[in-house]
Design a protein around this motif. Structure first.
Motif, mmCIF file in Angstrom:
data_model
loop_
_atom_site.group_PDB
_atom_site.id
_atom_site.type_symbol
_atom_site.label_atom_id
_atom_site.label_comp_id
_atom_site.label_asym_id
_atom_site.label_seq_id
_atom_site.Cartn_x
_atom_site.Cartn_y
_atom_site.Cartn_z
ATOM 1 N N LYS A 1 3.855 3.000 -7.194
ATOM 2 C CA LYS A 1 3.080 2.730 -8.406
ATOM 3 C C LYS A 1 1.662 2.301 -8.049
ATOM 4 C CE LYS A 1 6.969 3.316 -10.613
ATOM 5 N NZ LYS A 1 7.248 4.619 -11.246
ATOM 6 N N PRO A 2 0.655 2.934 -8.616
ATOM 7 C CA PRO A 2 -0.729 2.610 -8.244
ATOM 8 C C PRO A 2 -1.124 1.177 -8.573
ATOM 9 C CG PRO A 2 -0.676 4.093 -10.129
ATOM 10 C CD PRO A 2 0.709 4.047 -9.578
ATOM 11 N N TRP A 3 -0.617 0.634 -9.701
ATOM 12 C CA TRP A 3 -1.015 -0.739 -10.048
ATOM 13 C C TRP A 3 -0.372 -1.765 -9.103
ATOM 14 C CZ3 TRP A 3 1.983 2.424 -13.091
ATOM 15 C CH2 TRP A 3 3.322 2.061 -13.293
ATOM 16 N N VAL A 4 0.767 -1.399 -8.506
ATOM 17 C CA VAL A 4 1.363 -2.277 -7.496
ATOM 18 C C VAL A 4 0.619 -2.123 -6.174
ATOM 19 C CG1 VAL A 4 3.457 -2.861 -6.216
ATOM 20 C CG2 VAL A 4 3.608 -2.226 -8.635
ATOM 21 N N ARG A 5 0.214 -0.905 -5.831
ATOM 22 C CA ARG A 5 -0.591 -0.705 -4.614
ATOM 23 C C ARG A 5 -1.874 -1.523 -4.682
ATOM 24 N NH1 ARG A 5 0.870 4.824 -5.335
ATOM 25 N NH2 ARG A 5 -1.240 5.384 -6.031
ATOM 26 N N ALA A 6 -2.407 -1.691 -5.874
ATOM 27 C CA ALA A 6 -3.648 -2.454 -6.039
ATOM 28 C C ALA A 6 -3.469 -3.932 -5.730
ATOM 29 C CB ALA A 6 -4.184 -2.272 -7.459
ATOM 30 N N ARG A 7 -2.240 -4.373 -5.647
ATOM 31 C CA ARG A 7 -1.963 -5.790 -5.365
ATOM 32 C C ARG A 7 -1.893 -6.081 -3.861
ATOM 33 N NH1 ARG A 7 2.931 -6.057 -9.822
ATOM 34 N NH2 ARG A 7 1.586 -5.712 -11.645
ATOM 35 N N TYR B 1 -5.682 -11.132 -4.534
ATOM 36 C CA TYR B 1 -4.767 -11.027 -5.670
ATOM 37 C C TYR B 1 -3.726 -12.152 -5.622
ATOM 38 C CZ TYR B 1 -1.225 -9.351 -8.889
ATOM 39 O OH TYR B 1 -0.328 -9.273 -9.925
ATOM 40 N N HIS C 1 3.609 1.499 -1.855
ATOM 41 C CA HIS C 1 4.396 1.532 -3.088
ATOM 42 C C HIS C 1 4.077 2.778 -3.908
ATOM 43 C CE1 HIS C 1 6.290 0.093 -6.816
ATOM 44 N NE2 HIS C 1 6.915 -0.787 -6.049
ATOM 45 N N LYS D 1 0.824 -1.211 0.000
ATOM 46 C CA LYS D 1 0.000 0.000 0.000
ATOM 47 C C LYS D 1 0.861 1.264 0.000
ATOM 48 C CE LYS D 1 -3.800 -2.245 2.457
ATOM 49 N NZ LYS D 1 -4.546 -2.344 3.754
#
Length: 400
Positions: free
Chosen positions: A333-339, A344, A331, A329
């Motif tokens: 990068k937003p797409w990494v935060r989404a993980r 996931y 991170h 959370k």
């Protein structure tokens, strides 16, 4: 200060987490020679062994298993490492016990002395000679006041019965763990019957280690548990599988895979698969849960995190790891935060990154442990027809 609880008390009250695979971990770090797989690093490079113990303790392991795999004198004499032939079973095992005890006392760890199958048995030299090899190891463990003994990595139930008999004379709790899968041992004895034999021989904890991945291992343990229940035998169960996925392996497990031992990395379980392993093992009734070859400290941390509620604590190493990727959370990068979600990682199907590679291999499928003379002939064979003849001969020699 209250006295430290022993293995059986801990198992009766909850779950015990074992450590991981020292042989493979130290080979990768440059301290163990592949092939012999012997543990002279306890004398040659004690700091490497000490540090690995320390990492497993920090990750949540309750047991510091002395690095004594394949340390019987008959095995050491065959190890083919000129620089280490001066080391003996007594010297290596004594050093291993001191290292394990030193680290165990940094936490609330137990020290285990371990012994494994011998060349003496595989050469057909009989019970008396085989038990002499075991006794020399057990004597060192008793002198070092280990907390319990582990007889592990046995392919034949007859040999582990002999080992259990020697271990019991020490008066210490005895864990017995075979390197078999659901098919059973290499003499064709079913997994369930192996469990019953180990328990009747006097082992307090029985189960499976090495050769197969967590989920194949649990299939074998299901058969063991069913047979023990049918025989009305009450013992604790242990699981210490590989960290490598082996759905395509057969009777001898990962040793038959063409990737063994130097190209197994693409098969390594993720930490999230270790969460699943820990939960499934616990739900099956396994209370000694650890790992073998390929297990690194982060794998054991995953086991400890999955069982944090049952144990009433998180491991020290979780200070740097939020459960189910919560740290992502933060991170950039937003797409990494989404993980940063459990869903996931539980549903991810990891890719190997190797185009055109198959998902599984064609194992060698020896199915039995052939004698050295047969293996030498196989190595020298020059045609498929010769290799086929030698396979047939090996199976005949081994009574299959």
């Amino acid at each position: 200060m209250a006295p430290k609880k022993g293995l059986l008390q801990r198992l009766n009250e909850g779950v015990v987490i074992g450590d991981g695979g020292f042989v493979f971990a130290l080979e990768k770090r440059g301290y163990v020679k592949a092939g012999p797989w012997t543990p002279e690093a306890t004398v040659e490079n004690p700091e490497a062994v000490r540090q690995l113990h320390r990492e497993f303790l920090r990750a949540g392991a309750d047991v510091m298993q002395a690095f004594t795999f394949y340390a019987s004198d008959d095995k050491l004499s065959n190890r083919g490492n000129e620089s280490s032939k001066k080391y003996t079973c007594r010297g290596i095992n004594d050093a291993a016990c001191h290292l394990a005890r030193e680290v165990a006392e940094e936490g609330n760890g137990l020290v285990a002395g371990g012994l494994s199958q011998t060349p003496t048995y595989l050469s057909g030299l009989g019970k008396e000679n085989t038990q002499k090899e075991f006794q020399r190891q057990v004597d060192v463990f008793v002198e070092n006041k280990v907390d319990f003994l582990i007889a592990e990595y046995f392919e034949h139930v007859e040999e582990i019965e002999w080992a259990i008999e020697v271990c019991l004379k020490s008066g210490l709790p005895v864990v017995a763990s075979m390197c078999i899968g659901p098919e059973g041992d290499l003499h064709g004895i079913p997994a369930g019957e192996c469990a019953v034999k180990m328990a009747k021989a006097g082992a307090h904890v029985v189960g499976i280690n090495c050769h197969f991945d967590p989920f194949v291992t649990l299939e074998g343990l299901k058969k063991m548990k069913a047979a023990l229940d049918a025989a009305s035998i009450k013992v604790h169960l242990i699981a210490q599988p590989l960290a490598y996925l082996t759905p395509d392996a057969h009777k001898q497990g990962f040793i038959d895979l063409p990737e063994f031992p130097f190209a197994l990395e693409s098969r390594i379980c993720t930490r999230w698969e270790m969460h699943r392993y820990a939960r499934e093992a616990y739900n099956l009734g396994v209370r000694y849960i650890g790992g073998c070859c390929g297990f690194e400290p982060y794998h054991i941390r995953a086991v400890a995190e999955e069982l944090a509620t049952e144990r009433g604590m998180l491991p020290k190493a979780s200070e740097k790891h939020e459960p189910w990727a919560g740290g992502l959370k933060m991170h950039t990068k937003p797409w990494v935060r989404a993980r940063a979600t459990r869903n996931y990682w539980e549903t991810l199907k990891p890719s190997s990154g190797r185009p055109y590679c198959s998902s599984m291999s064609k194992p060698d499928n020896w199915g039995v442990t052939a004698g050295d003379s047969i293996l030498k002939q196989k190595t020298e064979a020059t045609s498929e027809a010769e290799i086929s003849q030698l396979r047939t001969k090996a199976k005949t020699v081994n009574g299959v």
